[in-house]
Scaffold this active site. Structure first.
Site, mmCIF file in Angstrom:
data_model
loop_
_atom_site.group_PDB
_atom_site.id
_atom_site.type_symbol
_atom_site.label_atom_id
_atom_site.label_comp_id
_atom_site.label_asym_id
_atom_site.label_seq_id
_atom_site.Cartn_x
_atom_site.Cartn_y
_atom_site.Cartn_z
ATOM 1 N NE ARG A 181 5.428 -5.044 4.695
ATOM 2 C CZ ARG A 181 4.488 -4.463 5.443
ATOM 3 N NH1 ARG A 181 4.103 -5.035 6.578
ATOM 4 N NH2 ARG A 181 3.938 -3.327 5.063
ATOM 5 C CE LYS A 197 -2.326 -1.581 3.623
ATOM 6 N NZ LYS A 197 -2.122 -3.044 3.598
ATOM 7 C CB THR A 198 3.912 2.185 1.904
ATOM 8 O OG1 THR A 198 3.231 2.003 3.150
ATOM 9 C CG2 THR A 198 4.814 3.399 1.992
ATOM 10 C CG ASP A 254 0.766 2.754 6.916
ATOM 11 O OD1 ASP A 254 -0.331 2.217 6.648
ATOM 12 O OD2 ASP A 254 1.835 2.101 6.985
ATOM 13 C CB THR A 312 -4.706 -3.772 8.267
ATOM 14 O OG1 THR A 312 -4.649 -3.266 9.612
ATOM 15 C CG2 THR A 312 -3.337 -3.599 7.622
#
Length: 336
Positions: free
Chosen positions: A228, A75-76, A120, A169
């Site tokens: 990730r 997402k980042t 975030d 999330t």
């Protein structure tokens, strides 16, 4: 002498800056920079490419974007890609870092026209801080109160047009008025096996690793459909190959993963502790979440947000709002 010393200082500063830049590039080498290099999430990519192109033609900021989904799905990274494609600045922070309304006011008032603000873990933003975002997102102005008691009055502070990108999330933790103010609400789902394989293949070349298809296949199966985790496992392989030079052997690779408690499906120590606790300590009977969290010495939020999403995807557990239960799929996995 003075001029030569100045030149030497400039040279030292330049070399230091270059080292910092090289360090930054190395730390972000595995992240895609452009939308065309981003692997997976094809539907989201198509939508974003249209939104970006449309905004650039109109010379306007993009509609606000809300990304939600399990952790580790980039997402980042995709937020950084949007800023690159829009050719604008990206300023990043997180929900827990914004403690007071004044913190957010300071951040928003320093944004330039067209800038992107990425926040975030937005579900951890304080409700009183969240409220001042309503007018900022819709009207690009801040409605703040000054003074107090009988002298209190509302002051409107104009803002430059910006794009707010939020990542979370836990979409359900956001209030309805806040969710409704986003022009784009996009869910990032787990990646396909083929996408993870391609990500590992591309990034292995960036790390100067020569890996055959069997090793790429083994790493991708252990990546839990998450970029990730795939990059984390790839860096572990890189570290061992730097020392041993024998990671090209699939048997050596499997021994490495076994040594760090990762099995062929990507289950780690905490996953197996979660499952084995239900299986052995509670005889496979349904267990309440708070009881299970106490039994394995972990927070309930960690189990819900980190452990359970993947176990649900592979069908190893069943759950309701209160209890958890292992499935026959996990029992069959144990017997293999």
């Amino acid at each position: 002498m003075i001029e030569s010393s100045k030149e030497s200082k400039k040279t030292n500063v330049t070399s230091t800056e270059e080292k910092e830049i090289d360090k930054w590039k190395f730390s972000n080498i595995l992240r895609p920079i452009k939308l065309e290099d981003y692997v997976g999430q094809e539907t989201i990519k198509k939508h974003l490419s249209v939104s970006i192109a449309s905004s650039k033609i109109r010379w306007e900021a993009m509609e606000h974007i809300l990304f939600y989904g399990p952790p580790g799905l980039w997402k980042t990274t995709i937020s950084n890609i949007i800023a690159t494609e829009m050719e604008t600045n990206l300023k990043s922070t997180s929900g827990p870092a914004i403690d007071k309304q004044s913190d957010l006011v300071s951040i928003l008032s320093n944004l330039e026209s067209g800038d992107i603000l990425f926040i975030d873990e937005i579900h951890r933003l304080r409700p009183q801080v969240e409220e001042i975002l309503y007018t900022a997102m819709e009207d690009f102005e801040l409605d703040i109160m000054v003074w107090s008691w009988t002298w209190a009055q509302s002051v409107k502070l104009p803002l430059k047009e910006f794009t707010l990108i939020w990542a979370t999330t836990r979409l359900s933790a956001l209030s309805s008025p806040l969710r409704d103010r986003f022009g784009n609400v996009l869910k990032l789902d787990f990646y396909s096996h083929d996408d993870i394989w391609l990500i590992i293949s591309n990034n292995s070349s960036k790390l100067d690793l020569v890996l055959d298809e069997m090793i790429l296949e083994s790493i991708s199966k252990k990546s839990r459909w998450t970029p990730r985790i795939a990059n984390r496992l790839l860096k572990i392989v890189r570290d061992y190959s730097t020392i041993w030079k024998e990671v090209s052997n699939i048997k050596v690779l499997e021994w490495i993963f076994k040594d760090i408690w990762i099995d062929k499906l990507g289950l780690d120590y905490l996953d197996r502790k979660y499952l084995n606790t239900i299986h052995t300590k509670f005889n496979s009977w349904p267990v309440w979440l708070n009881t299970l969290a106490s039994a394995i010495w972990e927070e309930e939020a960690t189990l819900e947000d980190v452990v359970e999403p993947f176990l649900l995807q592979v069908g190893f557990i069943e759950r309701t709002s209160r209890w958890r239960k292992i499935s026959w799929a996990w029992i069959n996995h144990l017997t293999k």
